[in-house]
Design a protein around this motif. Structure first.
Motif, PDB file in Angstrom:
ATOM      1  N   PHE A  60      48.328  95.340  42.080  1.00 14.44           N
ATOM      2  CA  PHE A  60      48.011  95.237  40.667  1.00 14.44           C
ATOM      3  C   PHE A  60      48.458  93.894  40.103  1.00 14.44           C
ATOM      4  CE2 PHE A  60      49.385  99.710  41.569  1.00 14.44           C
ATOM      5  CZ  PHE A  60      48.107 100.232  41.693  1.00 14.44           C
ATOM      6  N   THR A  61      47.678  93.405  39.142  1.00  7.23           N
ATOM      7  CA  THR A  61      48.030  92.158  38.473  1.00  7.23           C
ATOM      8  C   THR A  61      48.568  92.406  37.068  1.00  7.23           C
ATOM      9  OG1 THR A  61      45.737  91.929  37.713  1.00  7.23           O
ATOM     10  CG2 THR A  61      46.346  90.814  39.768  1.00  7.23           C
ATOM     11  N   ASP A  62      48.278  93.575  36.528  1.00 12.35           N
ATOM     12  CA  ASP A  62      48.775  93.944  35.203  1.00 12.35           C
ATOM     13  C   ASP A  62      48.569  95.440  35.015  1.00 12.35           C
ATOM     14  OD1 ASP A  62      46.035  94.261  34.781  1.00 12.35           O
ATOM     15  OD2 ASP A  62      45.864  92.541  33.427  1.00 12.35           O
ATOM     16  N   LEU A  63      48.887  95.935  33.820  1.00 11.62           N
ATOM     17  CA  LEU A  63      48.793  97.365  33.561  1.00 11.62           C
ATOM     18  C   LEU A  63      47.370  97.878  33.701  1.00 11.62           C
ATOM     19  CD1 LEU A  63      50.129 100.008  32.621  1.00 11.62           C
ATOM     20  CD2 LEU A  63      49.816  99.231  30.261  1.00 11.62           C
ATOM     21  N   CYS A 253      61.725 101.611  33.939  1.00 12.34           N
ATOM     22  CA  CYS A 253      61.113 101.890  35.242  1.00 12.34           C
ATOM     23  C   CYS A 253      61.035 100.590  36.034  1.00 12.34           C
ATOM     24  CB  CYS A 253      59.715 102.492  35.052  1.00 12.34           C
ATOM     25  SG  CYS A 253      59.684 103.947  33.987  1.00 12.34           S
ATOM     26  N   PRO A 254      62.104 100.227  36.742  1.00  8.97           N
ATOM     27  CA  PRO A 254      62.200  98.883  37.348  1.00  8.97           C
ATOM     28  C   PRO A 254      61.084  98.537  38.328  1.00  8.97           C
ATOM     29  CG  PRO A 254      64.362  99.914  37.253  1.00  8.97           C
ATOM     30  CD  PRO A 254      63.375 100.975  36.867  1.00  8.97           C
ATOM     31  N   LEU A 255      60.799  99.408  39.303  1.00 10.51           N
ATOM     32  CA  LEU A 255      59.768  99.074  40.291  1.00 10.51           C
ATOM     33  C   LEU A 255      58.396  98.975  39.651  1.00 10.51           C
ATOM     34  CD1 LEU A 255      60.900 101.165  43.398  1.00 10.51           C
ATOM     35  CD2 LEU A 255      61.045  98.681  43.078  1.00 10.51           C
ATOM     36  N   SER A 256      58.139  99.789  38.650  1.00 11.81           N
ATOM     37  CA  SER A 256      56.890  99.699  37.899  1.00 11.81           C
ATOM     38  C   SER A 256      56.781  98.336  37.232  1.00 11.81           C
ATOM     39  CB  SER A 256      56.828 100.808  36.842  1.00 11.81           C
ATOM     40  OG  SER A 256      55.801 100.578  35.906  1.00 11.81           O
ATOM     41  N   VAL A 262      55.472  92.593  35.005  1.00 11.30           N
ATOM     42  CA  VAL A 262      56.255  92.397  33.783  1.00 11.30           C
ATOM     43  C   VAL A 262      57.388  91.419  34.081  1.00 11.30           C
ATOM     44  CG1 VAL A 262      57.677  93.540  32.029  1.00 11.30           C
ATOM     45  CG2 VAL A 262      55.651  94.698  32.937  1.00 11.30           C
ATOM     46  N   PHE A 263      57.940  91.544  35.291  1.00 12.19           N
ATOM     47  CA  PHE A 263      58.908  90.577  35.829  1.00 12.19           C
ATOM     48  C   PHE A 263      58.393  90.160  37.202  1.00 12.19           C
ATOM     49  CE2 PHE A 263      61.314  93.606  33.224  1.00 12.19           C
ATOM     50  CZ  PHE A 263      61.861  92.743  32.288  1.00 12.19           C
ATOM     51  N   ASP A 264      58.552  88.883  37.534  1.00 14.57           N
ATOM     52  CA  ASP A 264      58.068  88.439  38.845  1.00 14.57           C
ATOM     53  C   ASP A 264      59.136  88.541  39.931  1.00 14.57           C
ATOM     54  OD1 ASP A 264      59.733  86.291  38.260  1.00 14.57           O
ATOM     55  OD2 ASP A 264      58.088  84.897  37.876  1.00 14.57           O
ATOM     56  N   ASP A 265      60.350  88.927  39.517  1.00 16.50           N
ATOM     57  CA  ASP A 265      61.445  89.071  40.470  1.00 16.50           C
ATOM     58  C   ASP A 265      62.430  90.075  39.876  1.00 16.50           C
ATOM     59  OD1 ASP A 265      64.138  88.476  41.714  1.00 16.50           O
ATOM     60  OD2 ASP A 265      62.887  87.109  42.875  1.00 16.50           O
ATOM     61  N   MET A 266      62.906  91.016  40.693  1.00 18.92           N
ATOM     62  CA  MET A 266      63.804  92.037  40.160  1.00 18.92           C
ATOM     63  C   MET A 266      65.104  91.443  39.628  1.00 18.92           C
ATOM     64  SD  MET A 266      63.774  95.268  39.499  1.00 18.92           S
ATOM     65  CE  MET A 266      62.722  96.198  40.633  1.00 18.92           C
ATOM     66  N   THR A 267      65.505  90.295  40.155  1.00 17.55           N
ATOM     67  CA  THR A 267      66.731  89.672  39.654  1.00 17.55           C
ATOM     68  C   THR A 267      66.582  89.193  38.212  1.00 17.55           C
ATOM     69  OG1 THR A 267      66.096  87.479  40.494  1.00 17.55           O
ATOM     70  CG2 THR A 267      67.391  88.901  41.962  1.00 17.55           C
ATOM     71  N   LYS A 268      65.344  89.113  37.718  1.00 17.53           N
ATOM     72  CA  LYS A 268      65.093  88.678  36.344  1.00 17.53           C
ATOM     73  C   LYS A 268      64.936  89.854  35.386  1.00 17.53           C
ATOM     74  CE  LYS A 268      62.721  84.505  37.987  1.00 17.53           C
ATOM     75  NZ  LYS A 268      61.432  83.770  38.015  1.00 17.53           N
ATOM     76  N   HIS A 269      65.088  91.068  35.889  1.00 22.06           N
ATOM     77  CA  HIS A 269      64.920  92.246  35.039  1.00 22.06           C
ATOM     78  C   HIS A 269      65.976  92.258  33.936  1.00 22.06           C
ATOM     79  CE1 HIS A 269      64.078  96.323  33.784  1.00 22.06           C
ATOM     80  NE2 HIS A 269      63.033  96.347  34.583  1.00 22.06           N
ATOM     81  N   THR A 270      65.589  92.760  32.766  1.00 17.70           N
ATOM     82  CA  THR A 270      66.480  92.749  31.605  1.00 17.70           C
ATOM     83  C   THR A 270      67.406  93.963  31.525  1.00 17.70           C
ATOM     84  OG1 THR A 270      64.781  93.819  30.229  1.00 17.70           O
ATOM     85  CG2 THR A 270      64.834  91.406  30.241  1.00 17.70           C
TER      86      THR A 270
END
Length: 347
Positions: A60-63, A253-256, A262-270
């Protein structure tokens, strides 16, 4: 001789912990194998010729690119037994992840437009949840409106479903999901007002792809009890303070978020920044069949990427119980179960 108990890795400790899941779209738990099995049972023609080709489409590229596949997968759901089988398959995965309480979303408009009555979906879902409760998984059910459709359609869906709220005590609220961009929460003010007047719990997706202003609308116009996603609230310091002060939980929902870019890297998650600010963040799987992981995989992802510590993970787990729509006595019992487990596990 002194015997020392080896430390339990935090990922393993979190995986074994009793936990809640407050953001799970039951149609999004349809694994490709079950989609093909139901398609064969119901003589539904799919656009994919194999399980493998369907899985390959999960890039997927977006929602919206996800939703196109999501609605195609849901097309195989026609009978009460189909909804039962789908829900029970999710419950098996939840139980394996030590989920002890879940609050499930379902999208009736996805099915009524294909001629499947709301009552058929609810009967199958509720029957599976009742069976799972006998095995230790308590649950609630939340009817969601598709925001890319009109409010008039949502109002008609709500009116048609009203008798079901009385017939199925597990069905306790309404929510808002589907394409966020261009469909602000304010579009659904009247239907949420009707639901609030009936004493129902209210949730809404906001601040995933949409801006922080959508979260304000969900809070101020829809008057939601929880915000689903909400990860973009970090862009507005006043909003973060408000969420922290009011303890309005975010069902993250981090993996989502990663899968939908929404984030390109999990380390950038808010998530950790929000947690540090005192916001009641929770961890959930969203549409696990499509996003590569059920709730334990989501915990593993954030523990590793965000370098969470023992207290932070405990707080997230506890937030999940505190934000759940259970009675005060049930909430206290769930938290006591978590505390007994967490304090009895060394790390």
């Amino acid at each position: 001789m002194t015997i020392t108990t080896p430390a339990v890795p935090l990922v393993e400790k979190a995986a074994r912990a009793p936990k809640s899941e407050l953001h799970i779209h039951i149609e999004g738990s349809l694994e490709p194998e079950l989609i093909f099995a139901l398609a064969q049972r119901n003589n539904v023609k799919l656009a994919y010729d194999s399980i493998e080709s369907l899985r390959r489409a999960y890039a997927f590229t977006d929602l919206q690119s996800f939703l196109d596949i999501y609605y195609a997968g849901a097309s195989v759901l026609l009978t009460e037994q189909d909804f039962y089988d789908m829900t029970m398959a999710y419950c098996e995965r939840a139980l394996a992840d030590n989920v002890v309480h879940t609050e499930i979303f379902f999208d009736p408009q996805t099915h009524t437009e294909r001629g499947v009555p709301v009552a058929t979906a609810v009967a199958g879902i509720d029957r599976a949840l009742a069976d799972a409760e006998q095995r230790g998984l308590t649950s609630k059910l939340i009817l969601c409106f598709l925001r890319h459709l009109s409010e008039a359609d949502a109002l008609a869906t709500f009116e048609a479903a009203l008798p079901l709220f009385e017939s199925y005590p597990r069905m306790i609220g309404v929510g808002l999901d589907s394409s966020e961009r261009g469909h602000p929460p304010s579009k659904f003010g009247r239907v949420f007002e009707k639901a609030r007047a009936k004493g129902l719990k209210l949730v809404a997706h906001a601040g995933e792809e949409g801006p922080p202003s959508y979260i304000y609308e969900a809070l101020d116009l829809l008057k939601v009890d929880r915000v689903d996603h909400g990860v973009r609230s970090i862009e507005d310091a006043a909003l973060v303070t408000r969420l922290a002060d009011t303890r309005v939980a975010l069902t993250v929902c981090p993996l989502s978020n990663l899968k939908l870019c929404v984030f390109d890297d999990m380390t950038k998650h808010t998530l950790k920044d929000l947690l540090d600010a005192g916001v009641a963040v929770t961890v959930n799987s969203d549409d696990p069949a499509y996003f590569g992981g059920y709730v334990n995989e989501n915990y593993t992802a954030i523990i590793d990427a965000l370098k969470l510590n023992d207290q932070e993970v405990y707080t997230i787990l506890r937030n999940g119980f505190e934000a759940s729509f259970v009675s005060p006595a049930e909430r206290d019992a769930l938290i006591a179960k978590l505390d007994a487990y967490w304090s009895g596990t060394t790390r």
